[in-house]
Design an enzyme around this catalytic site. Structure first.
Site, PDB file in Angstrom:
ATOM      1  N   LYS A 231      27.618 -14.586 -93.038  1.00 39.40           N
ATOM      2  CA  LYS A 231      28.589 -13.581 -93.457  1.00 39.40           C
ATOM      3  C   LYS A 231      29.041 -13.230 -91.773  1.00 39.40           C
ATOM      4  CE  LYS A 231      26.636 -12.069 -98.017  1.00 39.40           C
ATOM      5  NZ  LYS A 231      25.756 -11.036 -98.270  1.00 39.40           N
ATOM      6  N   ARG A 265      18.159 -15.340 -99.716  1.00 38.24           N
ATOM      7  CA  ARG A 265      19.476 -15.927-100.111  1.00 38.24           C
ATOM      8  C   ARG A 265      20.439 -16.911 -99.374  1.00 38.24           C
ATOM      9  NH1 ARG A 265      24.507 -14.785-101.490  1.00 38.24           N
ATOM     10  NH2 ARG A 265      25.330 -15.455-103.655  1.00 38.24           N
TER      11      ARG A 265
END
Ligand code: HH2
Length: 304
Positions: A231, A265
């Site tokens: 991210k 995840r």
């Protein structure tokens, strides 16, 4: 049964007629069947390559596959339910046949219901029941595992305002309320997991603080999911593009593991699997050493 150990994080998570043991780190491999996801958009739209990628993730150590057909990257536009299902349907059965639990990353009841009918056993709702509260009713009726993630606003608006007085307290409060809504709809507590929503309406500092104080979310007693993979907060720290953020992802996952996260995840399965397995072995050794030290203290004086 609450699925929570006496003092610590949840120890198992029930999903339909199965359960996932949380006495080790659990890896959810990301399968995006989208044209526009931020790091792998367009790569797995074809059912054959999607299944192949999912199979490779399982071979590398993924415990479950999280499949999504709507990008939630900042600024992304919502996809109509029909379009979302048109992307998911051809991929789902092949992934279900791999034999690991499948979670569907959707905020829409219609899509989740069709995916559960097709063999998925977890609903991953990044809106934390804000988009469609009926997801909780569906989860209660089917016994599906439910992941409630925190997001401020929608993907289109979430980065407009990333200021919080106390990001961790606000996220914990919102997740506690979402959990209660799920319970009120009939979900059993040990089927409902929570996720702080790394990158969803948070600043760099906010994301770091959420990981640094993750134990405050673990204290709610639900299994904790986390999704730092590739991210932009890692990009802001390291100044590298998404495909080069695996080391940063590992650092974030390990930091979250020691604060109680149990489901990770991620895109890069093998390196994260190895890192988490080693970190977990060390955590267990630390626990065992602590127990042994405690036992020694209790030995009667002069017993040797
Ligand atoms: N992050 C993304 C999507 N779904 N679900 C949970 N529970 N937690 C997360 O952190 C999370 C999530 C965004 O990542 P990605 O799927 O890689 O990208 P995109 O939204 O662009 O498809």
């Amino acid at each position: 049964m609450s699925g929570r150990s006496r003092d610590g994080p949840a120890t198992r998570w029930r999903i339909r007629d199965a359960s996932i043991a949380l006495d080790r780190p659990v890896i959810a491999g990301i399968l995006n069947v989208t044209p526009d996801s931020f790091s792998d958009g367009g790569r797995f739209l074809d059912p054959g390559s999607a299944r192949e990628h999912a199979a490779a993730m399982v071979a590398e150590g993924a415990d479950l596959i999280d499949v999504g057909a709507e990008s939630t990257r900042p600024g992304a536009r919502a996809v109509p339910a029909d379009e979302e299902w048109r992307r998911l349907e051809p991929v789902l059965s092949g992934v279900v046949r791999l034999g690991v639990p499948v979670s569907v990353d959707t905020v829409k009841r219609e899509v989740a219901e069709r995916a559960l009918d097709g063999g998925a056993s977890i609903i991953n709702d990044v809106s934390g029941l804000s988009n469609d509260p009926e997801l909780a009713t569906l989860a209660a009726r089917t016994g599906a595992g439910l992941v409630l993630m925190h997001m401020r606003g929608t993907p289109r608006t979430m980065q407009d305002d990333t200021a919080y007085d106390d990001v961790v307290a606000e996220v914990a409060d919102a997740l506690a309320k979402a959990r209660l809504r799920a319970f009120e709809a009939g979900c059993e507590p040990d089927r409902v997991a929570i996720d702080p929503g790394i990158g969803f309406g948070k600043s760099l500092e906010g994301n770091l603080e959420l990981i640094a104080r993750l134990d405050e979310l673990t204290a709610l007693g639900a299994p904790v999911w986390i999704g730092p993979s590739r991210k932009s907060f890692l990009g802001a720290l390291l100044r590298v593009p998404p495909a080069e953020r695996v080391e940063g992802t590992i650092a974030a996952c390990v930091a979250a593991l020691v604060r109680g996260a149990r489901v990770f995840r991620v895109h890069d399965i093998r390196p994260v699997r190895h890192a988490l397995d080693v970190a977990w072995a060390i955590e267990r050794a630390a626990g065992a050493a602590g127990d042994a030290a405690g036992t020694r203290v209790e030995e009667p004086a002069g017993s040797r």
